[in-house]
Motif scaffolding. Structure first.
Motif, PDB file in Angstrom:
ATOM      1  N   GLN A  47       0.830  -1.205   0.000  1.00 46.14           N
ATOM      2  CA  GLN A  47       0.000   0.000   0.000  1.00 46.14           C
ATOM      3  C   GLN A  47       0.868   1.259   0.000  1.00 46.14           C
ATOM      4  O   GLN A  47       0.548   2.230  -0.694  1.00 46.14           O
ATOM      5  CB  GLN A  47      -0.941   0.005   1.213  1.00 46.14           C
ATOM      6  CG  GLN A  47      -2.063  -1.012   1.127  1.00 46.14           C
ATOM      7  CD  GLN A  47      -2.963  -0.752  -0.063  1.00 46.14           C
ATOM      8  OE1 GLN A  47      -3.376   0.367  -0.311  1.00 46.14           O
ATOM      9  NE2 GLN A  47      -3.247  -1.803  -0.818  1.00 46.14           N
ATOM     10  N   GLU A  48       1.952   1.246   0.761  1.00 47.06           N
ATOM     11  CA  GLU A  48       2.858   2.390   0.785  1.00 47.06           C
ATOM     12  C   GLU A  48       3.479   2.605  -0.599  1.00 47.06           C
ATOM     13  O   GLU A  48       3.611   3.747  -1.046  1.00 47.06           O
ATOM     14  CB  GLU A  48       3.953   2.199   1.833  1.00 47.06           C
ATOM     15  CG  GLU A  48       3.446   2.318   3.257  1.00 47.06           C
ATOM     16  CD  GLU A  48       4.538   2.109   4.298  1.00 47.06           C
ATOM     17  OE1 GLU A  48       5.727   1.939   3.930  1.00 47.06           O
ATOM     18  OE2 GLU A  48       4.193   2.120   5.492  1.00 47.06           O
ATOM     19  N   ARG A  49       3.837   1.532  -1.285  1.00 52.74           N
ATOM     20  CA  ARG A  49       4.418   1.661  -2.627  1.00 52.74           C
ATOM     21  C   ARG A  49       3.424   2.278  -3.601  1.00 52.74           C
ATOM     22  O   ARG A  49       3.817   2.909  -4.580  1.00 52.74           O
ATOM     23  CB  ARG A  49       4.909   0.305  -3.134  1.00 52.74           C
ATOM     24  CG  ARG A  49       6.203  -0.153  -2.467  1.00 52.74           C
ATOM     25  CD  ARG A  49       6.815  -1.362  -3.134  1.00 52.74           C
ATOM     26  NE  ARG A  49       6.012  -2.565  -2.971  1.00 52.74           N
ATOM     27  CZ  ARG A  49       6.074  -3.390  -1.922  1.00 52.74           C
ATOM     28  NH1 ARG A  49       6.928  -3.136  -0.944  1.00 52.74           N
ATOM     29  NH2 ARG A  49       5.315  -4.456  -1.853  1.00 52.74           N
ATOM     30  N   GLY A  51       1.498   4.664  -2.749  1.00 51.46           N
ATOM     31  CA  GLY A  51       1.309   6.052  -2.348  1.00 51.46           C
ATOM     32  C   GLY A  51       0.526   6.263  -1.062  1.00 51.46           C
ATOM     33  O   GLY A  51       0.295   7.406  -0.662  1.00 51.46           O
ATOM     34  N   ARG A  52       0.139   5.193  -0.403  1.00 53.11           N
ATOM     35  CA  ARG A  52      -0.609   5.326   0.853  1.00 53.11           C
ATOM     36  C   ARG A  52       0.273   5.919   1.926  1.00 53.11           C
ATOM     37  O   ARG A  52       1.416   5.522   2.095  1.00 53.11           O
ATOM     38  CB  ARG A  52      -1.122   3.959   1.289  1.00 53.11           C
ATOM     39  CG  ARG A  52      -1.692   3.844   2.674  1.00 53.11           C
ATOM     40  CD  ARG A  52      -3.164   4.117   2.849  1.00 53.11           C
ATOM     41  NE  ARG A  52      -4.060   3.680   1.828  1.00 53.11           N
ATOM     42  CZ  ARG A  52      -4.862   2.612   1.898  1.00 53.11           C
ATOM     43  NH1 ARG A  52      -4.815   1.832   2.952  1.00 53.11           N
ATOM     44  NH2 ARG A  52      -5.683   2.348   0.929  1.00 53.11           N
ATOM     45  N   ILE A  53      -0.264   6.902   2.639  1.00 53.49           N
ATOM     46  CA  ILE A  53       0.428   7.516   3.771  1.00 53.49           C
ATOM     47  C   ILE A  53      -0.322   7.127   5.031  1.00 53.49           C
ATOM     48  O   ILE A  53      -1.552   7.223   5.091  1.00 53.49           O
ATOM     49  CB  ILE A  53       0.477   9.045   3.628  1.00 53.49           C
ATOM     50  CG1 ILE A  53       1.312   9.410   2.402  1.00 53.49           C
ATOM     51  CG2 ILE A  53       1.033   9.697   4.891  1.00 53.49           C
ATOM     52  CD1 ILE A  53       1.289  10.875   2.052  1.00 53.49           C
ATOM     53  N   TYR A  54       0.418   6.688   6.028  1.00 46.22           N
ATOM     54  CA  TYR A  54      -0.195   6.318   7.306  1.00 46.22           C
ATOM     55  C   TYR A  54       0.084   7.434   8.304  1.00 46.22           C
ATOM     56  O   TYR A  54       1.215   7.908   8.419  1.00 46.22           O
ATOM     57  CB  TYR A  54       0.369   4.991   7.815  1.00 46.22           C
ATOM     58  CG  TYR A  54      -0.385   4.453   9.004  1.00 46.22           C
ATOM     59  CD1 TYR A  54      -1.551   3.716   8.830  1.00 46.22           C
ATOM     60  CD2 TYR A  54       0.057   4.711  10.292  1.00 46.22           C
ATOM     61  CE1 TYR A  54      -2.262   3.236   9.922  1.00 46.22           C
ATOM     62  CE2 TYR A  54      -0.644   4.226  11.389  1.00 46.22           C
ATOM     63  CZ  TYR A  54      -1.796   3.501  11.198  1.00 46.22           C
ATOM     64  OH  TYR A  54      -2.501   3.030  12.284  1.00 46.22           O
ATOM     65  N   ARG A  74      11.187   4.478   4.119  1.00 46.25           N
ATOM     66  CA  ARG A  74       9.710   4.546   4.074  1.00 46.25           C
ATOM     67  C   ARG A  74       9.178   5.890   4.566  1.00 46.25           C
ATOM     68  O   ARG A  74       7.976   6.081   4.668  1.00 46.25           O
ATOM     69  CB  ARG A  74       9.114   3.430   4.943  1.00 46.25           C
ATOM     70  CG  ARG A  74       9.458   2.034   4.481  1.00 46.25           C
ATOM     71  CD  ARG A  74       8.941   0.948   5.419  1.00 46.25           C
ATOM     72  NE  ARG A  74       7.610   1.224   5.899  1.00 46.25           N
ATOM     73  CZ  ARG A  74       7.275   1.234   7.221  1.00 46.25           C
ATOM     74  NH1 ARG A  74       8.176   0.988   8.143  1.00 46.25           N
ATOM     75  NH2 ARG A  74       6.049   1.491   7.579  1.00 46.25           N
ATOM     76  N   GLU A  76       8.566   8.789   3.459  1.00 49.54           N
ATOM     77  CA  GLU A  76       7.556   9.537   2.706  1.00 49.54           C
ATOM     78  C   GLU A  76       6.154   8.943   2.852  1.00 49.54           C
ATOM     79  O   GLU A  76       5.178   9.578   2.452  1.00 49.54           O
ATOM     80  CB  GLU A  76       7.952   9.676   1.234  1.00 49.54           C
ATOM     81  CG  GLU A  76       8.069   8.380   0.476  1.00 49.54           C
ATOM     82  CD  GLU A  76       8.652   8.590  -0.911  1.00 49.54           C
ATOM     83  OE1 GLU A  76       8.345   7.769  -1.775  1.00 49.54           O
ATOM     84  OE2 GLU A  76       9.407   9.555  -1.122  1.00 49.54           O
ATOM     85  N   SER A  77       6.050   7.791   3.466  1.00 49.83           N
ATOM     86  CA  SER A  77       4.743   7.175   3.720  1.00 49.83           C
ATOM     87  C   SER A  77       4.279   7.384   5.154  1.00 49.83           C
ATOM     88  O   SER A  77       3.297   6.775   5.577  1.00 49.83           O
ATOM     89  CB  SER A  77       4.806   5.666   3.428  1.00 49.83           C
ATOM     90  OG  SER A  77       5.142   5.442   2.088  1.00 49.83           O
TER      91      SER A  77
END
Length: 108
Positions: A47-49, A51-54, A74, A76-77
């Motif tokens: 999901q991070e790859r 573009g998902r940001i947590y 990681r 930027e996520s």
């Protein structure tokens, strides 16, 4: 002779239960966030790859520094909000008058 019960007693007990549950919930949420931050699953990484940001809430500077050291690729996520101020030993600082946790100004 029957004893009378203070009518506020049930409210007091409910407040104690709610406070204890809130503390446990905060610990549970922190545990979930720390696991995700430092040991993400393959699905979370995928999901991070994409573009998902947590958004991580209320983690300390020490937690964030660990993530920057161990998971920098990681970064930027990740977004960190409501970061509590801590003293030199890493303990969360509370307002002396209100008892509330003092939060860093995130500039937003």
């Amino acid at each position: 002779m029957a004893r009378s019960v203070n009518p506020l007693y049930p409210v007091f007990i409910a407040g104690l239960i709610w406070s204890a549950q809130s503390l446990w919930a905060a610990d549970d949420i922190r545990e979930i966030q720390m696991r995700r931050l430092l040991q993400p699953t393959d699905a979370e990484l995928a999901q991070e790859r994409k573009g998902r940001i947590y958004i991580y809430e209320s983690l300390t500077h020490q937690d964030i520094e660990q993530a920057m050291d161990d998971e920098f690729e990681r970064v930027e996520s990740m977004m960190f909000i409501r970061v509590p101020k801590t003293d030199e030993s890493g303990d969360v600082i509370k307002d002396k008058e209100t008892g509330e946790v003092v939060i860093e100004d995130d500039g937003c």
